[in-house]
Design an enzyme around this catalytic site. Structure first.
Site, PDB file in Angstrom:
ATOM      1  N   TRP A 103     -27.335  15.511   6.205  1.00  0.00           N
ATOM      2  CA  TRP A 103     -28.683  16.207   5.639  1.00  0.00           C
ATOM      3  C   TRP A 103     -27.970  17.562   5.360  1.00  0.00           C
ATOM      4  O   TRP A 103     -28.348  18.026   4.421  1.00  0.00           O
ATOM      5  CB  TRP A 103     -29.786  16.044   6.323  1.00  0.00           C
ATOM      6  CG  TRP A 103     -30.330  14.625   6.527  1.00  0.00           C
ATOM      7  CD1 TRP A 103     -30.459  14.046   7.581  1.00  0.00           C
ATOM      8  CD2 TRP A 103     -30.230  13.572   5.378  1.00  0.00           C
ATOM      9  NE1 TRP A 103     -30.631  12.859   7.578  1.00  0.00           N
ATOM     10  CE2 TRP A 103     -30.650  12.414   6.219  1.00  0.00           C
ATOM     11  CE3 TRP A 103     -30.115  13.435   3.947  1.00  0.00           C
ATOM     12  CZ2 TRP A 103     -30.703  11.016   5.461  1.00  0.00           C
ATOM     13  CZ3 TRP A 103     -30.342  12.332   3.423  1.00  0.00           C
ATOM     14  CH2 TRP A 103     -30.441  11.169   4.237  1.00  0.00           C
ATOM     15  N   ASP A 172     -34.831  22.786   7.550  1.00  0.00           N
ATOM     16  CA  ASP A 172     -35.078  21.580   7.252  1.00  0.00           C
ATOM     17  C   ASP A 172     -35.637  21.064   8.835  1.00  0.00           C
ATOM     18  O   ASP A 172     -34.938  20.828   9.688  1.00  0.00           O
ATOM     19  CB  ASP A 172     -33.982  20.626   6.859  1.00  0.00           C
ATOM     20  CG  ASP A 172     -34.146  19.066   6.419  1.00  0.00           C
ATOM     21  OD1 ASP A 172     -35.477  18.948   6.912  1.00  0.00           O
ATOM     22  OD2 ASP A 172     -33.506  18.490   5.892  1.00  0.00           O
ATOM     23  N   LYS A 196     -41.394  11.108   9.024  1.00  0.00           N
ATOM     24  CA  LYS A 196     -40.845  10.982  10.213  1.00  0.00           C
ATOM     25  C   LYS A 196     -41.620  11.315  11.338  1.00  0.00           C
ATOM     26  O   LYS A 196     -41.936  10.696  12.327  1.00  0.00           O
ATOM     27  CB  LYS A 196     -39.640  11.546  10.476  1.00  0.00           C
ATOM     28  CG  LYS A 196     -38.433  11.267   9.487  1.00  0.00           C
ATOM     29  CD  LYS A 196     -37.270  12.144   9.658  1.00  0.00           C
ATOM     30  CE  LYS A 196     -35.995  11.467   8.623  1.00  0.00           C
ATOM     31  NZ  LYS A 196     -35.602  10.396   8.626  1.00  0.00           N
TER      32      LYS A 196
END
Length: 360
Positions: A103, A172, A196
């Site tokens: 990511w 993030d 999540k």
């Protein structure tokens, strides 16, 4: 309905049972209105109250100061890979990024479209099995910000503490937001896809310092300006109403547990159980280095790929699903986010011991 299984999926992931039960009722009949929440206008008094309460509880749980805006956006966390540099970079501007996994790599790729990017650290050569210490990299003095991913779901690594530097931080936090306490004031932007650790897929929470709202270039499309959404209370267009509502339920559940500090204690206990099982055996091998281990996603290998496949199959037959590791790492991965019950970790540890006895 059959008995609920233990869902070790990395996301979308398990939600508190009481949240699911309440959401199931409110899909059909919300606040006894004779219609469901997902049918209700986002401009209605009832839904605006839902969004306002969700924001208020998030501010309380994360201790978010008044000079930060809380936005509920669409497009997933991946859209933020581009929105951040679109709004904060531009010609002649640069930023520093830490490459600790898939990511982060995707975010770096997008940022390079809008400004200069210095990758100050990468752990790619070691298959991203660790995160750096502050002393392992240097932040370019010309950088607008330092960007990093707090928790790496695929590789099972997590920053044990937030980086310290003179530049504004941007993070993030999709896979560990609300799992531990931290000071948000060094950050310009914190964002997280909900699926999540906060709720269902569909909404991305962006927490942005107010002074950054005026940084976007004039020629930026309206929907990609943070200021557009901040000025319109996240309702410039129809927001992901149901996802916001479920996030609100999860936040109420978290408050009842005692807040983020209480959740952090539980998360450490759950992770310790599983890491102890891995460390006390030669049969299992953790992927992440001990100093970089995640409390959210625990990655490990068995002696052979064949045994790993057998382990995953037998675990699933016993009601422990989602243990297959990401294709880039292989092996196994147990994602034990906030809502994952301690009993599920205990069941996995017991199974690991039995599987080792039968196959070692």
């Amino acid at each position: 309905m059959p008995e609920r299984i233990y869902n070790f999926s990395a996301g979308p992931s398990t939600l508190p049972e009481e949240v699911l039960a309440q959401a199931a009722k409110d899909i059909v009949n919300f606040n006894n209105k004779g219609m469901g929440l997902i049918e209700m206008s986002h401009r209605s008094k009832d839904f605006i109250a839902v969004a306002d309460e969700c924001e208020a509880n998030l501010r309380e749980l994360m201790k978010i100061p008044a000079n930060y805006k809380v936005l509920f956006l669409q497009g997933g966390a991946s859209t933020q890979f581009a929105m951040i540099p679109m709004n904060l970079l531009g010609e002649g501007k640069s930023a520093t990024y830490l490459n600790t996994g898939v990511w982060a790599k995707k975010a770096i790729k997008e940022a390079k479209l809008f400004g200069k990017v210095q990758v100050a650290y990468t752990s790619e050569e070691s298959t991203f099995n660790h995160v750096p210490k502050d002393s392992d990299y240097t932040v370019d003095p010309a950088s607008e910000y330092l960007y990093f991913v707090t928790n790496n779901t695929i590789y099972g690594t997590q920053f044990p503490a937030m980086p310290k530097c003179e530049k504004m931080l941007i993070a993030d936090m999709s896979s560990d937001i609300l799992s531990r306490e931290f000071d948000i004031t060094p950050f310009g932007i914190v964002y997280a896809g909900a699926q999540k650790n906060m709720g269902p897929a569909g909404v991305t929470v962006v927490i942005i310092r107010e002074d950054l709202l005026d940084r976007s270039p004039e020629n930026l499309p309206t929907m990609f300006k943070y200021k557009t959404h901040a000025d319109n209370g996240s309702m410039f267009n129809t927001p992901p109403c149901f996802s916001i509502y479920v996030v609100g339920l999860v936040l109420k559940w978290l408050k009842k547990l005692g807040g983020v500090a209480a959740m952090e204690k539980i998360n450490k206990e759950k992770a310790a159980l599983l890491y102890n099982a891995i460390d006390s055996s030669d049969f299992y091998r953790g992927h992440a280095q001990p100093g970089s281990r995640s409390n959210m996603n625990i990655t490990f290998n068995l002696p052979t790929p064949e045994l790993e496949a057998q382990f995953i199959k037998e675990a699933a037959a016993l009601g422990m699903d989602g243990l297959k590791g990401h294709r880039s790492v292989g092996g196994c991965r147990a994602s034990i986010y906030n809502a994952f019950p301690k009993a599920g970790v205990e069941a996995l540890v017991a199974f690991m011991k039995e599987f080792e006895k039968k196959n070692s």
